[in-house]
Structures are given as C-alpha cells and as structure tokens.
Design a protein around this motif. Sequence first.
Motif, PDB file in Angstrom:
ATOM      1  N   PHE A  48      63.548   7.144  34.759  1.00  0.00           N
ATOM      2  CA  PHE A  48      64.577   6.205  34.326  1.00  0.00           C
ATOM      3  C   PHE A  48      65.609   6.923  33.480  1.00  0.00           C
ATOM      4  CE2 PHE A  48      60.603   3.897  34.737  1.00  0.00           C
ATOM      5  CZ  PHE A  48      60.966   2.794  35.503  1.00  0.00           C
ATOM      6  N   PRO A  49      66.846   6.415  33.477  1.00  0.00           N
ATOM      7  CA  PRO A  49      67.821   6.953  32.530  1.00  0.00           C
ATOM      8  C   PRO A  49      67.449   6.468  31.126  1.00  0.00           C
ATOM      9  CG  PRO A  49      68.792   5.155  33.765  1.00  0.00           C
ATOM     10  CD  PRO A  49      67.428   5.409  34.352  1.00  0.00           C
ATOM     11  N   PRO A  50      67.755   7.228  30.090  1.00  0.00           N
ATOM     12  CA  PRO A  50      67.403   6.822  28.730  1.00  0.00           C
ATOM     13  C   PRO A  50      68.031   5.494  28.313  1.00  0.00           C
ATOM     14  CG  PRO A  50      68.370   9.032  28.760  1.00  0.00           C
ATOM     15  CD  PRO A  50      68.376   8.532  30.145  1.00  0.00           C
ATOM     16  N   VAL A  56      62.010  -0.274  29.820  1.00  0.00           N
ATOM     17  CA  VAL A  56      60.843   0.510  30.220  1.00  0.00           C
ATOM     18  C   VAL A  56      59.698   0.331  29.225  1.00  0.00           C
ATOM     19  CG1 VAL A  56      59.983   2.856  30.580  1.00  0.00           C
ATOM     20  CG2 VAL A  56      62.192   2.176  31.523  1.00  0.00           C
ATOM     21  N   TYR A  57      60.001   0.421  27.933  1.00  0.00           N
ATOM     22  CA  TYR A  57      58.960   0.239  26.920  1.00  0.00           C
ATOM     23  C   TYR A  57      58.338  -1.150  27.002  1.00  0.00           C
ATOM     24  CZ  TYR A  57      60.337   4.623  24.677  1.00  0.00           C
ATOM     25  OH  TYR A  57      60.611   5.937  24.405  1.00  0.00           O
ATOM     26  N   ALA A  58      59.169  -2.160  27.222  1.00  0.00           N
ATOM     27  CA  ALA A  58      58.645  -3.522  27.339  1.00  0.00           C
ATOM     28  C   ALA A  58      57.715  -3.643  28.541  1.00  0.00           C
ATOM     29  CB  ALA A  58      59.801  -4.511  27.443  1.00  0.00           C
ATOM     30  N   THR A  69      52.888   5.854  34.158  1.00  0.00           N
ATOM     31  CA  THR A  69      53.730   6.164  33.011  1.00  0.00           C
ATOM     32  C   THR A  69      55.191   6.227  33.446  1.00  0.00           C
ATOM     33  OG1 THR A  69      53.943   7.643  31.109  1.00  0.00           O
ATOM     34  CG2 THR A  69      53.561   8.673  33.243  1.00  0.00           C
ATOM     35  N   ALA A  70      56.070   6.523  32.494  1.00  0.00           N
ATOM     36  CA  ALA A  70      57.497   6.597  32.778  1.00  0.00           C
ATOM     37  C   ALA A  70      58.073   7.871  32.176  1.00  0.00           C
ATOM     38  CB  ALA A  70      58.213   5.387  32.203  1.00  0.00           C
ATOM     39  N   LEU A  71      59.069   8.437  32.856  1.00  0.00           N
ATOM     40  CA  LEU A  71      59.772   9.610  32.370  1.00  0.00           C
ATOM     41  C   LEU A  71      61.240   9.258  32.195  1.00  0.00           C
ATOM     42  CD1 LEU A  71      58.342  12.256  34.859  1.00  0.00           C
ATOM     43  CD2 LEU A  71      57.595  11.847  32.518  1.00  0.00           C
ATOM     44  N   PHE A  72      61.838   9.743  31.121  1.00  0.00           N
ATOM     45  CA  PHE A  72      63.262   9.552  30.917  1.00  0.00           C
ATOM     46  C   PHE A  72      63.979  10.816  31.371  1.00  0.00           C
ATOM     47  CE2 PHE A  72      61.461   6.545  27.852  1.00  0.00           C
ATOM     48  CZ  PHE A  72      62.068   5.395  28.319  1.00  0.00           C
ATOM     49  N   ASP A  73      64.895  10.628  32.305  1.00  0.00           N
ATOM     50  CA  ASP A  73      65.650  11.739  32.873  1.00  0.00           C
ATOM     51  C   ASP A  73      66.973  11.870  32.114  1.00  0.00           C
ATOM     52  OD1 ASP A  73      66.982  13.602  34.385  1.00  0.00           O
ATOM     53  OD2 ASP A  73      66.472  12.676  36.302  1.00  0.00           O
ATOM     54  N   TRP A  74      67.045  12.892  31.270  1.00  0.00           N
ATOM     55  CA  TRP A  74      68.204  13.087  30.406  1.00  0.00           C
ATOM     56  C   TRP A  74      69.310  13.899  31.071  1.00  0.00           C
ATOM     57  CZ3 TRP A  74      68.524  10.818  25.616  1.00  0.00           C
ATOM     58  CH2 TRP A  74      67.354  10.215  25.163  1.00  0.00           C
TER      59      TRP A  74
END
Length: 76
Positions: A48-50, A56-58, A69-74
């Motif tokens: 996901f984008p930041p 995403v946290y919710a 899990t989730a990854l933030f793509d910076w």
Amino acid sequence: MTLRSGWEWQVPLDPPPFGGPSMRRNVDQALRWLADGSISVAGLADRFPPTEAARVYAALADGTTSRLTALFDWRG
C-alpha cells in the motif's frame, strides 16, 4: 529487519566458540534462503502507499485484511 518471537532473547546473538545456536546465524540463514529462492514470501503481504496507513491499520486491527500483513511502498 526486526525479528521477534517468544524465545529469541534466550538464544545468544553470536554463536559460542564451539558452535551452537545464535540469532546471527539464524538470521543469516533466513536471508540466504530468501536470496536464493529456497523459500517464497509471495502472497504473505499486500502493498500500500503510505497515504493509506490509517485504513490499513484499521483493517489489520479488525482482521479484515486479505493477507497476513501489509507493506508500505515508499517508492511513490
């Protein structure tokens, strides 16, 4: 990388002089497996984008995510 588990601090960071378990050896081996393709992590996380962090946290908190899990793509 941060590796957490229930027993990790009971295993020495560096191996003892005559061998045995160590966190460094375990992490080194895991990274080798990832690098040479011995294990696959495909499908374990969504990217996901930041800017979507709150959503995403919710979703992670209420268990409605489609992946582990989730990854933030910076990279943007």
